[in-house]
Design an enzyme around this catalytic site. Structure first.
Site: not given
Ligand code: GDP
Ligand code: IMO
Ligand code: MG
Length: 438
Positions: A28, A31, A53, A55-56, A158, A238, A313, A316-317
């Site tokens: 999170d 990315k 798993n 959420g981008h 396997r 991740q 994302a 929702g946790r």
């Molecule tokens: P990812 O899993 O690495 O793609 O990241 P997530 O999407 O799960 O979480 C990143 C959150 O930060 C999302 O709600 C983005 O819209 C938000 N975000 C990303 N870059 C920025 C930033 O520079 N500033 C702010 N305020 N939000 C950002």
């Molecule tokens: P993105 O790509 C944040 C965490 C879960 C849990 C552990 C194992 O959005 O950054 P899993 O379901 O993979 O077996 O869970 O990894 N986890 C993440 N935390 N961002 C993610 O993906 C994650 N994908 C898995 O919360 O702690």
């Molecule tokens: Mg994410």
């Protein structure tokens, strides 16, 4: 200096223009936004590991899209998107995601390919994920319950089914029924409810049928694309601290989340990777269980969560929050040969008068600067902070490095000097254009 995506991408430092985007913390990091920015000039965007798993989030003109299995480059019409062999593919989740995009007016199906070697996430995997977590009680990993761990377990044991099986749906259904019957015995043994096999098959088969035409030998296609000098963008999922080998085991995901996962999960060699870009949030977050030395359990942590909208994302946790941990990020940089960093969410620190940064840990009276392998050690490690002055002003309108407040630049340069890696992108807000490119 420019904010345009094309300038930022052409500025990647390798000749081929290829790049790998990895999360250097606990996921999170932002990315999705970085991938979306760089994808403007990519011919091919490849997911290599993980599954639904992830959420981008991508925000374009105020419209938010969250991608789980689809590469975040999917919003760029010129990009071919590949779900590589290292990804675990849930057909139901994939179809759901495609339907959301189709509902929004854009059908990207013709630009999407799924590796015939990628493993399928089956209903049994999701049931087992829940059953294992239930049995672990307080020791649970806090997984996303997307079936990721059990699917990778089947792959390594396997006993899994791969997407290539969908080329013959009749044989696939027979194999699926046999597999589900075997898992049912195991589920009952775990004290969980057995799956209704007919219902599970009836639910998943239409999705399998729908994705069958997308299945291809993506490694061979990538080799052809490499031969014609196509530009690749590899999308990590991740973060490195969730890596199965180097993360905070067992509180990790079940794949290699670094460059190793990109190579194994795409079929391309290290020669095609290009620039290794690490994404780092300006502070730390983690969702799920496991040691997290910089965690703030007080009002400050609550404030960061609120200001940063730190809620998963995918699930929702609420995300656990803390200050930036340079021990963790330094470890990730060293493991992956990171060339440059995109620092995201710097704007969330706008209101802080002082910003602590963790520069070392103290473990049993000794100062250490790397992540110990044993989680019991990591759980005892105490962060050692250096405190930097805040900038106490809004940065979201800044589009050039010089337009950032002096103390914001000081924060950026402090991180650079500690890590020895250049910060080339600075996120100043969630929107596509809210970024400073250096
Ligand atoms: P990812 O899993 O690495 O793609 O990241 P997530 O999407 O799960 O979480 C990143 C959150 O930060 C999302 O709600 C983005 O819209 C938000 N975000 C990303 N870059 C920025 C930033 O520079 N500033 C702010 N305020 N939000 C950002
Ligand atoms: P993105 O790509 C944040 C965490 C879960 C849990 C552990 C194992 O959005 O950054 P899993 O379901 O993979 O077996 O869970 O990894 N986890 C993440 N935390 N961002 C993610 O993906 C994650 N994908 C898995 O919360 O702690
Ligand atoms: Mg994410």
């Amino acid at each position: 200096m420019s904010t345009s995506a094309s300038t930022s991408t052409s500025a990647t430092s390798n000749d081929a223009g290829n790049a790998v985007v990895l999360g250097l913390q606990w996921g999170d990091e932002g990315k999705g936004k970085v991938i979306d920015l760089l994808a403007a000039q990519a011919n091919v965007v490849v997911r290599c590991q993980g599954g639904a798993n992830a959420g981008h989030t991508v925000v374009v003109k105020g419209k938010k899209s969250v991608l789980h299995l689809l590469p975040s480059g999917i919003l760029h019409e010129q990009a071919t998107c590949i779900i590589g062999n290292g990804v675990v593919v849930d057909p139901l989740a994939l179809c759901h995601e495609l339907d959301e995009l189709i509902g929004g007016g854009a059908d990207p199906t013709h630009r999407l390919l799924v590796s015939d070697r990628a493993h399928l996430v089956l209903p049994s995997h999701k049931a087992l994920d829940a059953a294992y977590e239930q049995r672990k009680g307080d020791a649970k990993v806090g997984t996303t319950l997307r079936g990721i761990g059990p699917c990778y377990s089947d792959k390594v044991a396997r006993t899994g089914l791969r997407c290539g099986e969908l080329r013959d749906l009749t044989t696939f259904e027979r194999k699926l029924r046999t597999l589900l019957a075997g898992v049912n015995e195991h589920l009952v043994h775990l004290g969980a409810k057995a799956l209704d096999i007919d219902a599970a098959v009836a639910q998943i088969m239409p999705a399998c049928k729908r994705i069958a035409p997308l299945i291809a030998d993506t490694a061979a296609l990538l080799h052809q694309a490499a031969a014609t000098k196509q530009h690749f963008l590899f999308e990590g999922a991740q973060g490195v601290l969730l890596d199965i080998d180097y993360g905070t085991y067992p509180f990790v995901t079940s794949s290699n989340t670094g460059v190793g996962g990109v190579i194994a999960g795409s079929g391309l060699s290290h020669k095609s990777l290009g620039e290794i870009i690490g994404v780092v949030k300006a502070y730390s977050t983690r969702v799920g269980s496991g040691p997290f030395p910089v965690e703030l359990l007080d009002q400050k942590g609550e404030d960061l969560r609120k200001r940063g909208h730190e809620f998963g994302a995918t699930t929702g946790r609420p995300r656990r929050c803390g200050w930036l941990d340079l021990v963790a990020v330094g470890f990730s940089c060293r493991l992956n040969g990171v060339d440059s960093i995109a620092l995201t969410k710097l704007d969330i620190l706008d209101t802080e008068a002082e910003i602590p940064v963790c520069v070392a840990y103290e473990l049993d009276g000794k100062r250490i600067d790397t992540i110990p392998a044993r989680i019991d050690d990591l759980a005892r490690a105490k962060p050692v902070y250096e405190v930097l002055p805040g900038w106490k002003s809004a940065i979201n309108a800044a589009r050039t490095y010089d337009a950032l407040p002096t103390n914001a630049r000081r924060y950026i340069e402090f991180i650079e000097s500690r890590l020895g890696v250049k910060i080339r992108w600075i996120g100043t807000g969630p929107g596509r254009e809210e970024i400073v490119v250096r």
